[in-house]
Write an enzyme that holds these catalytic residues in place. Structure first.
Site, PDB file in Angstrom:
ATOM      1  N   ASP A  78      -1.490  15.713  -1.614  1.00 22.88           N
ATOM      2  CA  ASP A  78      -1.797  14.806  -2.722  1.00 22.88           C
ATOM      3  C   ASP A  78      -0.755  15.041  -3.827  1.00 22.88           C
ATOM      4  O   ASP A  78      -0.435  16.174  -4.160  1.00 22.88           O
ATOM      5  CB  ASP A  78      -3.217  15.064  -3.244  1.00 22.88           C
TER       6      ASP A  78
ATOM      7  N   HIS B  10      -9.939  13.347   1.548  1.00 23.16           N
ATOM      8  CA  HIS B  10      -9.344  14.462   0.810  1.00 23.16           C
ATOM      9  C   HIS B  10      -9.794  15.769   1.465  1.00 23.16           C
ATOM     10  O   HIS B  10     -10.995  15.955   1.700  1.00 23.16           O
ATOM     11  CB  HIS B  10      -9.829  14.482  -0.642  1.00 23.16           C
TER      12      HIS B  10
ATOM     13  N   CYS C  10       0.843  -1.204   0.000  1.00 21.40           N
ATOM     14  CA  CYS C  10       0.000   0.000   0.000  1.00 21.40           C
ATOM     15  C   CYS C  10       0.873   1.247   0.000  1.00 21.40           C
ATOM     16  O   CYS C  10       1.765   1.394   0.839  1.00 21.40           O
ATOM     17  CB  CYS C  10      -0.915  -0.042   1.225  1.00 21.40           C
TER      18      CYS C  10
ATOM     19  N   GLY D 257     -14.165   6.853  -8.416  1.00 25.09           N
ATOM     20  CA  GLY D 257     -12.782   7.020  -8.865  1.00 25.09           C
ATOM     21  C   GLY D 257     -11.749   6.682  -7.811  1.00 25.09           C
ATOM     22  O   GLY D 257     -10.603   7.139  -7.888  1.00 25.09           O
TER      23      GLY D 257
ATOM     24  N   HIS E 145      -8.890   7.118   3.311  1.00 21.62           N
ATOM     25  CA  HIS E 145      -8.304   8.459   3.366  1.00 21.62           C
ATOM     26  C   HIS E 145      -9.374   9.496   3.059  1.00 21.62           C
ATOM     27  O   HIS E 145     -10.323   9.224   2.325  1.00 21.62           O
ATOM     28  CB  HIS E 145      -7.137   8.600   2.382  1.00 21.62           C
TER      29      HIS E 145
HETATM   30  P1  5GP Z   1      -8.588   8.200  -4.234  1.00 22.39           P
HETATM   31  O1  5GP Z   1      -8.688   8.358  -5.711  1.00 22.39           O
HETATM   32  O2  5GP Z   1      -8.345   6.755  -3.849  1.00 22.39           O
HETATM   33  O3  5GP Z   1      -9.735   8.805  -3.458  1.00 22.39           O
HETATM   34  O4  5GP Z   1      -7.338   9.061  -3.790  1.00 22.39           O
HETATM   35  C1  5GP Z   1      -6.029   8.614  -3.837  1.00 22.39           C
HETATM   36  C2  5GP Z   1      -5.172   9.837  -3.971  1.00 22.39           C
HETATM   37  O5  5GP Z   1      -3.840   9.481  -3.668  1.00 22.39           O
HETATM   38  C3  5GP Z   1      -5.172  10.430  -5.383  1.00 22.39           C
HETATM   39  O6  5GP Z   1      -5.695  11.741  -5.356  1.00 22.39           O
HETATM   40  C4  5GP Z   1      -3.698  10.386  -5.790  1.00 22.39           C
HETATM   41  O7  5GP Z   1      -3.294  11.537  -6.487  1.00 22.39           O
HETATM   42  C5  5GP Z   1      -2.987  10.257  -4.457  1.00 22.39           C
HETATM   43  N1  5GP Z   1      -1.728   9.537  -4.535  1.00 22.39           N
HETATM   44  C6  5GP Z   1      -1.480   8.381  -5.211  1.00 22.39           C
HETATM   45  N2  5GP Z   1      -0.205   7.991  -5.044  1.00 22.39           N
HETATM   46  C7  5GP Z   1       0.367   8.924  -4.236  1.00 22.39           C
HETATM   47  C8  5GP Z   1       1.693   9.065  -3.714  1.00 22.39           C
HETATM   48  O8  5GP Z   1       2.593   8.268  -3.946  1.00 22.39           O
HETATM   49  N3  5GP Z   1       1.920  10.151  -2.914  1.00 22.39           N
HETATM   50  C9  5GP Z   1       0.939  11.060  -2.623  1.00 22.39           C
HETATM   51  N4  5GP Z   1       1.281  12.093  -1.841  1.00 22.39           N
HETATM   52  N5  5GP Z   1      -0.311  10.946  -3.105  1.00 22.39           N
HETATM   53  C10 5GP Z   1      -0.595   9.896  -3.908  1.00 22.39           C
HETATM   54 ZN    ZN Z   2      -2.181   1.004   3.752  1.00 21.04          ZN
END
Ligand code: 5GP
Ligand code: ZN
Length: 122
Positions: free
Chosen positions: A39, A111, A13, A102, A109
């Site tokens: 992010d 945002h 992860c 998405g 997490h």
């Molecule tokens: P989700 O789409 O699952 O709600 O949000 C995951 C978020 O994690 C995305 O907005 C993506 O840009 C961010 N993200 C993915 N990989 C990384 C990473 O390696 N570092 C950081 N800081 N954010 C990440």
């Molecule tokens: Zn995790």
């Protein structure tokens, strides 16, 4: 059916790797339950991810634990919004759940998005 343990999953992860400092990311906030990072692909001037230290998955969490962790994420997000001085102008808190939303990272997490007038969510 063979299911992977939480430990096995957390090893792959991205957020667990960041928490374990296997991948570098600036830690903006940390307490005993939660940490926060920028992010990597910001959709607004302020786009922060508020993340439980523990590898937990929204759709699998037992009710009591979910109530507890959502409270902790919200409180931390509120503190971070104050720290970034966007309390009065407003911001958005979002949890994406599943494909249609998405979601890309399974580890729960929240945002925290702000720093500009946001379009209505839809
Ligand atoms: P989700 O789409 O699952 O709600 O949000 C995951 C978020 O994690 C995305 O907005 C993506 O840009 C961010 N993200 C993915 N990989 C990384 C990473 O390696 N570092 C950081 N800081 N954010 C990440
Ligand atoms: Zn995790």
């Amino acid at each position: 059916m063979i299911t992977k343990s939480s430990d096995e999953k957390s090893q792959k992860c991205i957020f667990c790797m960041i928490r374990k400092e296997e991948i570098h990311s600036q830690i903006l906030y940390k307490d005993s339950d939660v940490f926060a990072i920028y992010d990597i692909n910001p959709r607004a001037p302020i786009h922060i991810l508020v993340i439980p230290l523990k590898h937990v998955v929204f759709s699998n969490l037992k009710e009591k634990i979910l109530l507890d962790i959502l409270g902790k994420l919200s409180l931390s997000a509120r503190k971070i919004a104050e720290k970034f001085d966007i309390k009065s102008e407003g911001y958005r808190l979002v949890i994406n759940q599943g494909n249609n939303a998405g979601q890309t990272v399974e580890h729960l997490h929240m945002h925290l998005i702000g720093g500009k007038k946001l379009a209505p969510e839809g």
